[in-house]
Write a protein that holds these residues in place. Structure first.
Motif, short mmCIF file in Angstrom:
data_model
loop_
_atom_site.label_atom_id
_atom_site.label_comp_id
_atom_site.label_asym_id
_atom_site.label_seq_id
_atom_site.Cartn_x
_atom_site.Cartn_y
_atom_site.Cartn_z
N GLY A 26 26.24 -111.89 77.42
CA GLY A 26 25.67 -112.07 78.78
C GLY A 26 26.47 -112.13 79.77
O GLY A 26 27.00 -112.27 81.43
N LEU A 27 27.68 -113.16 79.45
CA LEU A 27 28.65 -113.37 79.89
C LEU A 27 29.41 -112.21 80.40
O LEU A 27 30.68 -113.05 81.54
CB LEU A 27 29.78 -114.77 79.32
N SER A 28 29.23 -111.68 79.39
CA SER A 28 30.47 -110.90 80.14
C SER A 28 31.08 -110.03 80.91
O SER A 28 29.35 -109.26 81.32
CB SER A 28 30.92 -109.69 78.51
N CYS A 29 31.77 -108.71 81.04
CA CYS A 29 31.48 -108.13 82.47
C CYS A 29 30.77 -106.25 81.40
O CYS A 29 30.15 -106.52 80.54
CB CYS A 29 32.20 -106.96 82.89
N LEU A 37 20.58 -112.69 79.43
CA LEU A 37 20.43 -113.04 78.54
C LEU A 37 21.61 -114.24 77.68
O LEU A 37 21.08 -114.11 76.14
CB LEU A 37 21.91 -111.25 78.35
N MET A 38 22.44 -114.39 78.39
CA MET A 38 22.68 -115.55 78.21
C MET A 38 21.91 -117.21 77.77
O MET A 38 21.87 -117.53 76.88
CB MET A 38 24.09 -116.25 79.11
N LYS A 80 40.70 -109.04 86.28
CA LYS A 80 39.62 -110.35 86.58
C LYS A 80 38.44 -110.72 87.53
O LYS A 80 38.92 -109.73 88.64
CB LYS A 80 40.46 -111.74 86.62
N GLY A 81 37.39 -111.91 87.42
CA GLY A 81 37.02 -111.82 88.05
C GLY A 81 35.52 -111.02 88.21
O GLY A 81 34.43 -111.52 89.05
N SER A 82 35.41 -110.50 87.01
CA SER A 82 33.49 -110.30 87.46
C SER A 82 32.87 -111.14 86.84
O SER A 82 33.30 -111.92 85.83
CB SER A 82 33.88 -108.86 85.70
N LYS A 83 31.70 -111.02 87.43
CA LYS A 83 30.47 -112.31 87.40
C LYS A 83 29.73 -111.66 86.27
O LYS A 83 30.09 -110.43 85.39
CB LYS A 83 29.36 -111.90 88.43
N PRO A 84 28.83 -112.89 85.42
CA PRO A 84 28.72 -112.67 84.36
C PRO A 84 27.73 -110.98 84.02
O PRO A 84 26.63 -111.04 85.04
CB PRO A 84 27.64 -113.90 83.92
N ALA A 119 26.25 -113.82 69.95
CA ALA A 119 26.47 -112.26 70.61
C ALA A 119 25.74 -112.24 71.37
O ALA A 119 26.32 -111.61 72.80
CB ALA A 119 25.56 -111.58 69.27
N PHE A 120 24.64 -112.93 71.99
CA PHE A 120 23.91 -112.71 73.06
C PHE A 120 24.42 -113.37 74.11
O PHE A 120 24.59 -113.29 75.61
CB PHE A 120 22.43 -113.01 73.28
#
Length: 404
Positions: free
Chosen positions: A30-33, A196-197, A187-191, A25-26
């Protein structure tokens, strides 16, 4: 007779594998927007609750009771019927309740792995249905066939800790999900949070010791081998990925280093207690190379596997299973088989055919399942929901005071 050492170790291994799901989950969060961090983390955490209930009702029974040489087990142990605190798991020396809990942690994390592929694009209601149906028709049959004394086990197929059962099934189900839901509208959003990742990676790496070493279901030399091989493969894979990315993009990337470690862990999983330490290092290197270029191919093809579930877990599991068919040695683990290098041509063919067949089945079933779920309730979120973010539109919560 109760062996307190084995019991204590398996309880620890179970706890480590449990920790992997919050770690996932972390990692994914962390990778999501910023607009979708809670949604994807919730998909992992809800599996901890829902899968546990399903496992108690019928999951454990379908995986590990009856059905020797079959595709699926029976319902003799529904609601854990007939199991008491004094019931031992075979000749292992630890209670069957410990085995129930240990295998339940595998069941929890496997469907959660898939969620990184369709990040930001699937409704929560559809995911709940997906979580239940996918386990019933994909995960449980393969657990029974390989680990529960079923059809593939009788054929001599070996999967030490989940290259086929966990990573191949989840990885190719993830690819099918991507094909069904299509690309993200935005698309294109950075982590949103690389530290957190990093916490997620640390928890996954730490938990993987229980994942692999615990799969020996004993405390012996093979346990220590699986433990060390896990770390060796992850370390070699992490550095290999960093070197490749450094040479290709002129900068060493932290995200790449962590992704490489996970690729190495996925690759060694089916072989952790069946190959030598030098072979584990080689598998880490080869797994990292193959997974890196799988991700590269995915990007060129425009497959929007948002968090590279197919490229890392799916391809890592398949690569590790094939390499197991090459490098396995009964000189290392007498309970295993000899691979292609040691005259085990038949064993290599079995591993190759089964991991390929498993991947195809997981892909096809998942795609059809999503089509059927879509008849019941919409699978894909709307453009408006994607724009607002699933945290707000689906759950009414947000991780940050501002998402801009």
């Amino acid at each position: 007779m109760l062996n307190t050492g084995s019991t204590g170790f398996m309880l620890l291994a179970t706890s480590l594998v449990m920790l992997m799901t919050p770690g996932l989950a972390f990692f994914y969060g962390g990778l999501s927007c910023k607009r979708n961090i809670l949604g994807i983390m919730m998909q992992s955490f809800v599996s901890m609750g829902l899968t546990t209930i399903l496992w108690f009702f019928i999951g454990y029974s379908l995986c590990f009771s009856g059905g020797e040489g079959a595709i699926i087990g029976n319902l003799d142990k529904m609601f854990l019927h007939g199991i008491t605190p004094t019931t031992m798991f075979g000749n292992s020396g630890f209670p069957e309740f410990v085995f129930v809990a240990y295998q339940m942690m595998f069941a929890i994390i496997t469907p959660a792995l898939i969620t990184g592929a369709f990040a930001n694009r699937i409704t929560f209601k559809a995911y709940i249905i997906f979580l239940v149906v996918w386990q019933l028709f994909v995960y449980y049959p393969f657990v029974h066939m390989i680990w529960g004394g079923g059809l593939l086990a009788e054929m001599g197929v070996i999967d030490f800790a989940g290259g086929i059962v966990v990573h191949a099934t989840a990885g190719f189900a993830a690819l099918a999900s991507v094909f069904f839901v299509g690309s993200r509208r935005f698309k294109g959003s950075k982590p949103n949070n690389i530290p957190l990742m990093a916490i997620g990676t640390a928890l996954l790496w730490f938990g993987w010791y229980g994942f692999n070493a615990g799969s020996e279901l004993n405390v012996d030399g093979i346990t220590s081998l699986a433990f060390l091989n896990s770390d060796i493969a992850a370390s070699f894979a992490a550095i290999t990925w960093m070197i490749i990315e450094w040479s290709m993009e002129r900068k060493p990337k932290f995200v790449g280093l962590m992704t490489g470690a996970v690729a190495g862990l996925a690759t060694i999983t089916p072989a952790a207690g069946l190959v030598s330490v030098p072979v584990a290092a080689l598998m880490g290197i080869l797994g990292s190379i193959v997974c890196y270029f799988a991700v590269h191919i995915k990007n060129r093809m425009g497959w929007d596997d948002a968090l590279d579930v197919w490229g890392v877990h799916g391809i890592g599991g398949v690569t590790g299973t094939i390499l197991l068919g090459v490098f396995a040695s009964t000189a290392i683990n007498p309970a295993g088989s000899d691979g292609l290098l040691y005259g085990g041509t038949a064993f290599f063919i079995k591993e190759f055919v089964v991991v390929a067949g498993t991947s195809i089945y997981a892909f096809v079933f998942t795609y059809i399942m999503l089509m059927l779920i879509n008849v019941i309730t919409p699978v894909k979120v709307t453009d408006e929901e994607q724009l607002v973010g699933l945290d707000i539109s689906m759950h009414g919560e947000c991780a940050y005071d501002t998402i801009h």
